[in-house]
Write a protein that holds these residues in place. Sequence first.
Motif, PDB file in Angstrom:
ATOM      1  N   ARG A 207      -9.768  13.115   2.003  1.00 40.09           N
ATOM      2  CA  ARG A 207      -9.759  14.379   2.736  1.00 40.09           C
ATOM      3  C   ARG A 207      -9.847  14.062   4.224  1.00 40.09           C
ATOM      4  O   ARG A 207     -10.761  13.351   4.660  1.00 40.09           O
ATOM      5  CB  ARG A 207     -10.945  15.244   2.319  1.00 40.09           C
ATOM      6  N   THR A 208      -8.913  14.552   5.004  1.00 35.60           N
ATOM      7  CA  THR A 208      -8.937  14.290   6.438  1.00 35.60           C
ATOM      8  C   THR A 208      -9.960  15.205   7.103  1.00 35.60           C
ATOM      9  O   THR A 208      -9.949  16.413   6.895  1.00 35.60           O
ATOM     10  CB  THR A 208      -7.558  14.491   7.077  1.00 35.60           C
ATOM     11  N   GLU A 209     -10.837  14.619   7.911  1.00 32.87           N
ATOM     12  CA  GLU A 209     -11.882  15.381   8.587  1.00 32.87           C
ATOM     13  C   GLU A 209     -11.548  15.635  10.048  1.00 32.87           C
ATOM     14  O   GLU A 209     -12.262  16.369  10.738  1.00 32.87           O
ATOM     15  CB  GLU A 209     -13.219  14.649   8.469  1.00 32.87           C
ATOM     16  N   GLN A 210     -10.471  15.023  10.537  1.00 35.98           N
ATOM     17  CA  GLN A 210      -9.913  15.293  11.854  1.00 35.98           C
ATOM     18  C   GLN A 210      -8.398  15.205  11.713  1.00 35.98           C
ATOM     19  O   GLN A 210      -7.883  14.737  10.693  1.00 35.98           O
ATOM     20  CB  GLN A 210     -10.400  14.278  12.895  1.00 35.98           C
ATOM     21  N   ASP A 211      -7.660  15.662  12.739  1.00 39.30           N
ATOM     22  CA  ASP A 211      -6.214  15.449  12.741  1.00 39.30           C
ATOM     23  C   ASP A 211      -5.969  13.945  12.847  1.00 39.30           C
ATOM     24  O   ASP A 211      -6.472  13.298  13.772  1.00 39.30           O
ATOM     25  CB  ASP A 211      -5.553  16.157  13.929  1.00 39.30           C
ATOM     26  N   VAL A 212      -5.210  13.393  11.924  1.00 34.74           N
ATOM     27  CA  VAL A 212      -5.045  11.940  11.897  1.00 34.74           C
ATOM     28  C   VAL A 212      -3.588  11.543  11.723  1.00 34.74           C
ATOM     29  O   VAL A 212      -2.780  12.283  11.156  1.00 34.74           O
ATOM     30  CB  VAL A 212      -5.878  11.294  10.760  1.00 34.74           C
ATOM     31  N   THR A 213      -3.271  10.367  12.228  1.00 33.07           N
ATOM     32  CA  THR A 213      -2.014   9.691  11.930  1.00 33.07           C
ATOM     33  C   THR A 213      -2.303   8.674  10.837  1.00 33.07           C
ATOM     34  O   THR A 213      -3.178   7.815  10.997  1.00 33.07           O
ATOM     35  CB  THR A 213      -1.452   8.980  13.168  1.00 33.07           C
ATOM     36  N   VAL A 214      -1.600   8.812   9.725  1.00 34.30           N
ATOM     37  CA  VAL A 214      -1.807   7.942   8.561  1.00 34.30           C
ATOM     38  C   VAL A 214      -0.695   6.904   8.517  1.00 34.30           C
ATOM     39  O   VAL A 214       0.487   7.250   8.569  1.00 34.30           O
ATOM     40  CB  VAL A 214      -1.793   8.770   7.256  1.00 34.30           C
ATOM     41  N   LEU A 215      -1.057   5.642   8.440  1.00 34.49           N
ATOM     42  CA  LEU A 215      -0.106   4.542   8.261  1.00 34.49           C
ATOM     43  C   LEU A 215      -0.419   3.861   6.936  1.00 34.49           C
ATOM     44  O   LEU A 215      -1.577   3.509   6.678  1.00 34.49           O
ATOM     45  CB  LEU A 215      -0.205   3.521   9.391  1.00 34.49           C
ATOM     46  N   ILE A 216       0.603   3.676   6.088  1.00 34.74           N
ATOM     47  CA  ILE A 216       0.408   3.039   4.787  1.00 34.74           C
ATOM     48  C   ILE A 216       1.461   1.955   4.594  1.00 34.74           C
ATOM     49  O   ILE A 216       2.654   2.194   4.798  1.00 34.74           O
ATOM     50  CB  ILE A 216       0.523   4.054   3.631  1.00 34.74           C
ATOM     51  N   ALA A 217       1.018   0.769   4.203  1.00 35.46           N
ATOM     52  CA  ALA A 217       1.926  -0.311   3.810  1.00 35.46           C
ATOM     53  C   ALA A 217       1.627  -0.649   2.351  1.00 35.46           C
ATOM     54  O   ALA A 217       0.481  -0.945   2.004  1.00 35.46           O
ATOM     55  CB  ALA A 217       1.723  -1.540   4.687  1.00 35.46           C
ATOM     56  N   ASN A 218       2.641  -0.591   1.515  1.00 34.72           N
ATOM     57  CA  ASN A 218       2.479  -0.880   0.085  1.00 34.72           C
ATOM     58  C   ASN A 218       2.985  -2.289  -0.190  1.00 34.72           C
ATOM     59  O   ASN A 218       4.169  -2.509  -0.459  1.00 34.72           O
ATOM     60  CB  ASN A 218       3.258   0.155  -0.743  1.00 34.72           C
ATOM     61  N   VAL A 219       2.073  -3.257  -0.094  1.00 32.81           N
ATOM     62  CA  VAL A 219       2.419  -4.673  -0.251  1.00 32.81           C
ATOM     63  C   VAL A 219       1.331  -5.373  -1.050  1.00 32.81           C
ATOM     64  O   VAL A 219       0.212  -4.860  -1.171  1.00 32.81           O
ATOM     65  CB  VAL A 219       2.579  -5.372   1.123  1.00 32.81           C
ATOM     66  N   PRO A 220       1.599  -6.551  -1.608  1.00 33.31           N
ATOM     67  CA  PRO A 220       0.567  -7.261  -2.371  1.00 33.31           C
ATOM     68  C   PRO A 220      -0.677  -7.540  -1.538  1.00 33.31           C
ATOM     69  O   PRO A 220      -0.604  -7.781  -0.328  1.00 33.31           O
ATOM     70  CB  PRO A 220       1.262  -8.564  -2.774  1.00 33.31           C
ATOM     71  N   HIS A 221      -1.812  -7.516  -2.201  1.00 33.98           N
ATOM     72  CA  HIS A 221      -3.072  -7.841  -1.545  1.00 33.98           C
ATOM     73  C   HIS A 221      -3.048  -9.322  -1.140  1.00 33.98           C
ATOM     74  O   HIS A 221      -2.545 -10.166  -1.889  1.00 33.98           O
ATOM     75  CB  HIS A 221      -4.225  -7.576  -2.515  1.00 33.98           C
ATOM     76  N   PRO A 222      -3.598  -9.674   0.026  1.00 38.25           N
ATOM     77  CA  PRO A 222      -3.546 -11.085   0.454  1.00 38.25           C
ATOM     78  C   PRO A 222      -4.298 -12.036  -0.462  1.00 38.25           C
ATOM     79  O   PRO A 222      -4.023 -13.234  -0.450  1.00 38.25           O
ATOM     80  CB  PRO A 222      -4.166 -11.049   1.860  1.00 38.25           C
ATOM     81  N   ALA A 223      -5.226 -11.528  -1.273  1.00 37.57           N
ATOM     82  CA  ALA A 223      -5.962 -12.400  -2.193  1.00 37.57           C
ATOM     83  C   ALA A 223      -5.344 -12.449  -3.586  1.00 37.57           C
ATOM     84  O   ALA A 223      -5.882 -13.132  -4.463  1.00 37.57           O
ATOM     85  CB  ALA A 223      -7.419 -11.933  -2.306  1.00 37.57           C
ATOM     86  N   ASP A 224      -4.237 -11.767  -3.788  1.00 39.52           N
ATOM     87  CA  ASP A 224      -3.566 -11.782  -5.090  1.00 39.52           C
ATOM     88  C   ASP A 224      -3.111 -13.215  -5.392  1.00 39.52           C
ATOM     89  O   ASP A 224      -2.311 -13.778  -4.647  1.00 39.52           O
ATOM     90  CB  ASP A 224      -2.365 -10.836  -5.050  1.00 39.52           C
ATOM     91  N   PRO A 225      -3.602 -13.813  -6.474  1.00 37.22           N
ATOM     92  CA  PRO A 225      -3.290 -15.230  -6.725  1.00 37.22           C
ATOM     93  C   PRO A 225      -1.929 -15.465  -7.360  1.00 37.22           C
ATOM     94  O   PRO A 225      -1.501 -16.623  -7.478  1.00 37.22           O
ATOM     95  CB  PRO A 225      -4.403 -15.648  -7.684  1.00 37.22           C
ATOM     96  N   ARG A 226      -1.227 -14.435  -7.770  1.00 37.29           N
ATOM     97  CA  ARG A 226       0.052 -14.626  -8.452  1.00 37.29           C
ATOM     98  C   ARG A 226       1.084 -15.225  -7.507  1.00 37.29           C
ATOM     99  O   ARG A 226       1.157 -14.847  -6.333  1.00 37.29           O
ATOM    100  CB  ARG A 226       0.548 -13.295  -9.025  1.00 37.29           C
TER     101      ARG A 226
END
Length: 274
Positions: A207-226
Amino acid sequence: MATSTTYGARDHARAQEGARTESMPVVPASDWPAPPCEPARLVWAETVAGGNYTHRVLARGTEVRLTDLRGDACAHLLLHHADRPWERLNVADTVKVQWNAYLGEGVLLLSDQGRVLASVVADTSGRHDALCGTSTLVRNTERYGDGSPHSASPAGRELFKLAAAKNGLEPRDLPPSLSFFQGVRVREDGTLDFTGSAGPGAAVTLRTEQDVTVLIANVPHPADPRPGYVSTPLEVLAWRARPTEPGDPLWDASPEGRRAFLNTAESLTARGIA
């Protein structure tokens, strides 16, 4: 349909109107099938492919639901105040002020000014991370052979740079990020244990509690061992709601959280917003 001429290219492009692909924004958002609220309240509906990014400016009191559709999404998140981008998500304060290194329902996402940018109001995953940040060009190049934004294995920070630029932000405006749906736990010896995901369909709602700019990157987690670059689609839905107010259990859940909400309310009142 021939596209060798301008007319042919135009006709071909126009013929795509109304077509849907697996990963794309839906405009208007109210056309999203089976929305989680009244269609008129929906303001953002998008499926973000693995290895891709998205961004949006959202009004205070918007609820955003992220869903890991197939079990291998990882939503790396940054928040900036929409009108004052120098006020932005501070992961260190989010962890330190709330005495909690693990994200989940009830956690507040704090700015570097001690105010609440967003709150986590629902969570069916529990596999998140506030410690590792996102992947980098150097690391992805070492692991996968390339980490540039238009490669087959883009790094999260490189995608954040693109999202930031489209909102008037520069690389120096990008602090460490949070990760949803792929988590780590700290072992007794201080090393990190990668927990992976909770499986397909897990969701978290902010839930946004202020006006916000949202940035999302959908990429593997850096600790993913695969060894492979594994990243599957992320669903993003947002709808108009109401910000947290006094009397809400979340407001008074802890002394530290209450102070952060009071700081936020003071700022909004001074600007004539609330």
